[in-house]
Design a protein around this motif. Structure first.
Motif, mmCIF file in Angstrom:
data_model
loop_
_atom_site.group_PDB
_atom_site.id
_atom_site.type_symbol
_atom_site.label_atom_id
_atom_site.label_comp_id
_atom_site.label_asym_id
_atom_site.label_seq_id
_atom_site.Cartn_x
_atom_site.Cartn_y
_atom_site.Cartn_z
ATOM 1 N N PHE A 1 1.120 -11.411 -7.976
ATOM 2 C CA PHE A 1 0.755 -10.647 -9.144
ATOM 3 C C PHE A 1 -0.658 -10.825 -9.286
ATOM 4 C CE2 PHE A 1 5.152 -12.013 -9.373
ATOM 5 C CZ PHE A 1 6.032 -10.508 -9.511
ATOM 6 N N PRO A 2 -1.568 -10.105 -8.805
ATOM 7 C CA PRO A 2 -3.150 -10.320 -8.853
ATOM 8 C C PRO A 2 -3.305 -10.169 -10.366
ATOM 9 C CG PRO A 2 -2.566 -8.349 -7.444
ATOM 10 C CD PRO A 2 -1.215 -9.195 -7.669
ATOM 11 N N SER A 3 -4.236 -10.950 -10.871
ATOM 12 C CA SER A 3 -4.660 -11.006 -12.272
ATOM 13 C C SER A 3 -3.454 -10.836 -13.374
ATOM 14 C CB SER A 3 -5.625 -9.402 -12.497
ATOM 15 O OG SER A 3 -6.697 -9.834 -11.629
ATOM 16 N N GLY A 4 -2.395 -11.259 -12.747
ATOM 17 C CA GLY A 4 -1.406 -11.266 -13.615
ATOM 18 C C GLY A 4 -0.369 -9.938 -13.652
ATOM 19 N N GLY A 5 -0.815 -9.012 -13.016
ATOM 20 C CA GLY A 5 -0.212 -7.815 -12.948
ATOM 21 C C GLY A 5 0.453 -7.491 -11.534
ATOM 22 N N LEU A 6 1.192 -6.202 -11.341
ATOM 23 C CA LEU A 6 1.417 -5.819 -10.253
ATOM 24 C C LEU A 6 0.482 -5.483 -9.032
ATOM 25 C CD1 LEU A 6 4.393 -3.210 -11.325
ATOM 26 C CD2 LEU A 6 4.783 -5.753 -10.512
ATOM 27 N N GLN A 7 0.920 -5.951 -7.825
ATOM 28 C CA GLN A 7 0.094 -5.578 -6.860
ATOM 29 C C GLN A 7 -0.467 -4.301 -6.751
ATOM 30 O OE1 GLN A 7 1.665 -6.636 -3.059
ATOM 31 N NE2 GLN A 7 2.050 -8.858 -3.776
ATOM 32 N N GLU A 8 0.587 -3.256 -6.973
ATOM 33 C CA GLU A 8 0.147 -1.983 -6.950
ATOM 34 C C GLU A 8 -0.707 -1.270 -7.838
ATOM 35 O OE1 GLU A 8 4.319 -0.530 -9.210
ATOM 36 O OE2 GLU A 8 4.361 -0.969 -7.225
ATOM 37 N N ARG A 9 -1.070 -1.962 -9.030
ATOM 38 C CA ARG A 9 -2.031 -1.503 -9.990
ATOM 39 C C ARG A 9 -3.413 -1.900 -9.705
ATOM 40 N NH1 ARG A 9 1.339 0.766 -13.732
ATOM 41 N NH2 ARG A 9 -0.826 1.213 -14.722
ATOM 42 N N ARG A 10 -3.688 -2.802 -8.802
ATOM 43 C CA ARG A 10 -4.863 -3.246 -8.482
ATOM 44 C C ARG A 10 -5.310 -2.780 -6.988
ATOM 45 N NH1 ARG A 10 -8.216 -8.743 -8.968
ATOM 46 N NH2 ARG A 10 -7.562 -8.825 -6.870
ATOM 47 N N ASP A 11 -4.251 -3.518 -6.207
ATOM 48 C CA ASP A 11 -4.669 -3.512 -4.584
ATOM 49 C C ASP A 11 -4.539 -2.167 -4.329
ATOM 50 O OD1 ASP A 11 -4.662 -6.117 -4.782
ATOM 51 O OD2 ASP A 11 -2.908 -6.651 -3.783
ATOM 52 N N THR A 12 -5.236 -1.856 -2.881
ATOM 53 C CA THR A 12 -5.393 -0.524 -2.224
ATOM 54 C C THR A 12 -4.733 -0.500 -1.015
ATOM 55 O OG1 THR A 12 -7.431 -1.104 -1.321
ATOM 56 C CG2 THR A 12 -7.806 -0.362 -3.532
ATOM 57 N N TYR A 13 -4.455 0.691 -0.578
ATOM 58 C CA TYR A 13 -4.050 1.063 0.918
ATOM 59 C C TYR A 13 -4.819 0.293 1.927
ATOM 60 C CZ TYR A 13 -2.250 3.216 4.873
ATOM 61 O OH TYR A 13 -1.278 3.377 5.984
ATOM 62 N N LEU A 14 -6.195 0.308 1.849
ATOM 63 C CA LEU A 14 -7.005 -0.466 2.536
ATOM 64 C C LEU A 14 -6.589 -1.942 2.771
ATOM 65 C CD1 LEU A 14 -9.719 -0.483 4.637
ATOM 66 C CD2 LEU A 14 -10.963 -0.787 2.503
ATOM 67 N N THR A 15 -6.612 -2.469 1.427
ATOM 68 C CA THR A 15 -6.078 -3.982 1.479
ATOM 69 C C THR A 15 -4.648 -4.031 2.237
ATOM 70 O OG1 THR A 15 -7.217 -4.299 -0.436
ATOM 71 C CG2 THR A 15 -5.441 -5.842 0.272
ATOM 72 N N LEU A 16 -3.790 -3.192 2.350
ATOM 73 C CA LEU A 16 -2.628 -3.390 2.839
ATOM 74 C C LEU A 16 -2.629 -3.291 4.349
ATOM 75 C CD1 LEU A 16 0.177 -3.939 1.442
ATOM 76 C CD2 LEU A 16 0.699 -1.256 1.605
ATOM 77 N N VAL A 17 -3.369 -2.145 4.681
ATOM 78 C CA VAL A 17 -3.597 -1.849 6.238
ATOM 79 C C VAL A 17 -4.283 -2.966 6.856
ATOM 80 C CG1 VAL A 17 -5.148 -0.568 7.770
ATOM 81 C CG2 VAL A 17 -3.459 0.425 6.115
ATOM 82 N N GLU A 18 -5.290 -3.847 6.233
ATOM 83 C CA GLU A 18 -6.230 -4.880 6.795
ATOM 84 C C GLU A 18 -5.386 -6.134 6.976
ATOM 85 O OE1 GLU A 18 -8.174 -8.663 6.648
ATOM 86 O OE2 GLU A 18 -7.128 -7.676 5.025
ATOM 87 N N ARG A 19 -4.449 -6.333 5.999
ATOM 88 C CA ARG A 19 -3.548 -7.434 6.249
ATOM 89 C C ARG A 19 -2.504 -7.297 7.224
ATOM 90 N NH1 ARG A 19 -2.829 -8.843 -0.376
ATOM 91 N NH2 ARG A 19 -5.002 -9.685 -0.577
ATOM 92 N N PHE A 20 -2.034 -6.002 7.040
ATOM 93 C CA PHE A 20 -0.437 -5.842 7.812
ATOM 94 C C PHE A 20 -0.574 -4.945 9.162
ATOM 95 C CE2 PHE A 20 0.518 -6.849 3.403
ATOM 96 C CZ PHE A 20 1.192 -8.501 3.668
ATOM 97 N N GLY A 21 -1.798 -4.248 9.244
ATOM 98 C CA GLY A 21 -1.992 -3.096 10.307
ATOM 99 C C GLY A 21 -1.479 -1.863 10.084
ATOM 100 N N GLY A 22 -1.754 -0.906 10.711
ATOM 101 C CA GLY A 22 -1.424 0.556 10.452
ATOM 102 C C GLY A 22 0.029 0.820 10.232
ATOM 103 N N GLY A 23 0.712 0.147 10.920
ATOM 104 C CA GLY A 23 2.267 0.463 10.759
ATOM 105 C C GLY A 23 2.870 0.204 9.531
ATOM 106 N N VAL A 24 2.284 -0.483 8.561
ATOM 107 C CA VAL A 24 2.708 -0.536 7.244
ATOM 108 C C VAL A 24 3.400 0.443 6.529
ATOM 109 C CG1 VAL A 24 0.787 -0.587 6.016
ATOM 110 C CG2 VAL A 24 2.703 -2.031 5.290
ATOM 111 N N MET A 25 3.040 1.830 6.745
ATOM 112 C CA MET A 25 3.263 2.822 6.247
ATOM 113 C C MET A 25 4.802 3.244 6.864
ATOM 114 S SD MET A 25 2.614 5.344 4.112
ATOM 115 C CE MET A 25 0.660 5.860 4.119
ATOM 116 N N ASN A 26 4.826 3.136 8.057
ATOM 117 C CA ASN A 26 6.169 3.379 8.690
ATOM 118 C C ASN A 26 7.294 2.347 7.981
ATOM 119 O OD1 ASN A 26 5.225 5.275 10.412
ATOM 120 N ND2 ASN A 26 4.920 3.817 11.882
#
Length: 530
Positions: free
Chosen positions: A487-512
């Motif tokens: 919970f970054p900054s006390g809130g949900l990840q989805e309210r601050r983190d971005t798709y770029l962050t997700l792809v950098e951490r887990f790779g391009g297959g995260v959408m699948n």
């Protein structure tokens, strides 16, 4: 990657209003048409079938908006979906969002995944084409809400002068933000591939609406997502009667008042209607419309009209009239053959105020779907959770409560130390009594032994407490790190983190992974554990 769904309201991050809506609380039942469940959609389809939609015009506008993307060749499923949209047996499910830079917060992505998955399920169950629509909020004028993107703990801003609807802006200067992100991302191949996509979509000459459509189509075109920009004179022409009613009768506020009262009594009202729920939009700015002494005017703007003049303006230039949050949902349902709207808690809260307005205009009210929420946990933080024996439910608690519960066991050592002191005191008393009985001169020796023993116990206690403090500091930091991940900054990840962050951490297959695991009929919070 493990998928571990938990009930969405067990996270403590959603309102009582949304919990009661999902649970079909009787207080809220008059405020919507049908609940989001599989059994509701056949009746919703039958009702919407009776509402005339200009499908041919809709397909024409979309074909024009996609003209530069060569979708027949590059995105054949989008091309096919637009053709299907012209047919009377097709329907849509819709989500929408602002045209945030590089998709903005992750819920932009999650909304679309939810919508596509629901369209797929309904196409199968209803045996009719149900097409996913992403409605771009291009007429919004709050540039500060769309001009930035988070990566890590840094907010990267697109700085430029602004006026008017954000979708009409050109993308000049965005390449500087991409350069900054490129430097921050480093060597991640998947993240750099995504940044290259950003460069192509936000190239000079594109408007923000065009860039967003191209990016969303690049990410979701293989699933047949249709991206719609409703800032179009032809589509607005279908709203002239509704807008005229709003201008001349100004009754929307009164119409939705009963629904707002229900919400205000038990929960809260998300939005407050104005006397006129329209803006006047041109390339310079988006002015709020008001009326004073029978004269229509732009608030903080130069324009004024009589009733006859503003009606003529509306008839001749419908694209200059822009609905606010009260009328935008009505616009959506007038021009689309829509069955459901997928949104977050804040959006659904204001939709629940609006059913009386739809009833007044005899437009079917869509089924409202509270979208799934998602959280990701990287492996190193999962290991820290395991070392502290924390569950996914535990980490949803406030971090100070997590620490307190954990250290309760540690602090029980204080009682054990006191017990050792008490036992030593009893032993000294026995030694003292024995010395006094046998040889009083031994009492000094007993007292010396007691002093040494007391000193040893006190030193041991200090060492124990220092060890607890060291451990407490380390463990406290671990709790903070786990909580910051979840919970970054006390809130949900989805309210601050971005798709770029997700792809950098887990790779391009995260959408699948999202498409494989998201259930459009489950009310889950989906944890994905690396």
């Amino acid at each position: 990657m493990q998928h571990k769904p938990v009930p969405i309201f067990s996270t403590g991050r959603f309102s009582k209003l949304m919990e009661d809506y999902v649970n079909e609380d009787s207080k809220l039942r008059p405020l919507y048409n049908r609940p989001h469940k599989r059994s509701s959609y056949e009746a919703q389809l039958q009702e919407k079938s009776q509402h005339l939609v200009d499908r041919a015009l809709l397909a024409e506008v979309l074909t024009d908006q996609y003209a530069s993307l060569d979708i027949a060749k590059r995105y054949p499923l989008v091309h096919e979906a637009i053709d299907q949209l012209a047919l009377p047996e097709s329907f849509t499910v819709t989500t929408g969002h602002q045209v945030c830079l590089f998709t903005g917060p992750l819920y932009f992505i999650y909304k679309i995944v939810n919508t596509i998955r629901l369209a797929e399920e309904l196409t199968e169950s209803l045996k009719k084409p149900v097409l996913p629509i992403f409605w771009m909020a291009t007429e919004d004028h709050d540039f500060e809400e769309v001009n930035h993107v988070w990566y890590g703990d840094i907010k990267y801003r697109w700085e430029r002068p602004f006026g008017g609807g954000v979708g009409r802006m050109n993308t000049d200067g965005v390449e500087e933000v991409v350069d900054q992100l490129q430097h921050a991302v480093g060597e991640s191949p998947s993240a750099n591939e995504l940044l290259d996509l950003f460069r192509r979509c936000y190239r000079p000459g594109n408007s923000l609406a065009q860039a967003t459509r191209e990016l969303a189509t690049s990410l979701f075109g293989h699933k047949g997502l249709i991206v719609l920009d409703a800032d179009d004179a032809r589509l607005k022409s279908k709203m002239t009667g509704y807008f005229k009613d709003e201008l001349l009768n100004r009754s929307s506020s009164e119409i939705i008042e009963p629904a707002s009262q229900v919400l205000n009594e038990y929960y809260f009202t998300q939005v407050n209607p104005r006397e006129i729920n329209l803006f006047y939009l041109n390339n310079e700015t988006r002015y709020r419309l008001d009326i004073e002494d029978g004269v229509f005017k732009t608030v903080d703007g130069p324009y004024t009209w009589s009733a006859e003049e503003i009606t003529a303006e509306l008839e001749q230039f419908p694209e200059r009239f822009s609905p606010n949050v009260i009328l935008r949902p009505l616009y959506q349902e007038v021009i689309l053959p829509n069955l459901a709207y997928i949104g977050g808690g804040g959006e659904l809260a204001y939709w629940l105020q609006l059913k009386p307005l739809f009833d007044r205009h005899m437009v079917p009210f869509p089924i409202l779907r509270l979208r799934n929420s998602v959280g990701f946990m990287r492996r190193k933080f999962v290991h820290k959770m395991e070392s502290l024996n924390l569950s996914l439910q535990d980490i949803c608690e406030p971090v100070f409560e997590q620490r307190r519960n954990h250290f309760k066991k540690e602090l029980e050592l204080n009682g054990q130390i006191d017990s050792l002191k008490a036992e030593a005191s009893v032993l000294f008393q026995q030694m003292h009594e024995l010395a006094d009985k046998i040889d009083p001169t031994l009492k000094g020796t007993a007292e010396a032994y007691n002093a040494r023993q007391t000193h040893l116990i006190e030193n041991f206690e200090k060492k124990i407490l220092r060890a607890i403090q060291r451990r407490e500091s380390e463990v406290s930091r671990m709790f903070d790190e786990i909580h910051a991940e979840a919970f970054p900054s006390g809130g949900l990840q989805e309210r601050r983190d971005t798709y770029l962050t997700l792809v950098e951490r887990f790779g391009g297959g995260v959408m699948n992974i999202l498409f494989d695991e998201i259930d459009p009929f489950a009310h889950d919070f989906s944890w994905f554990i690396e």
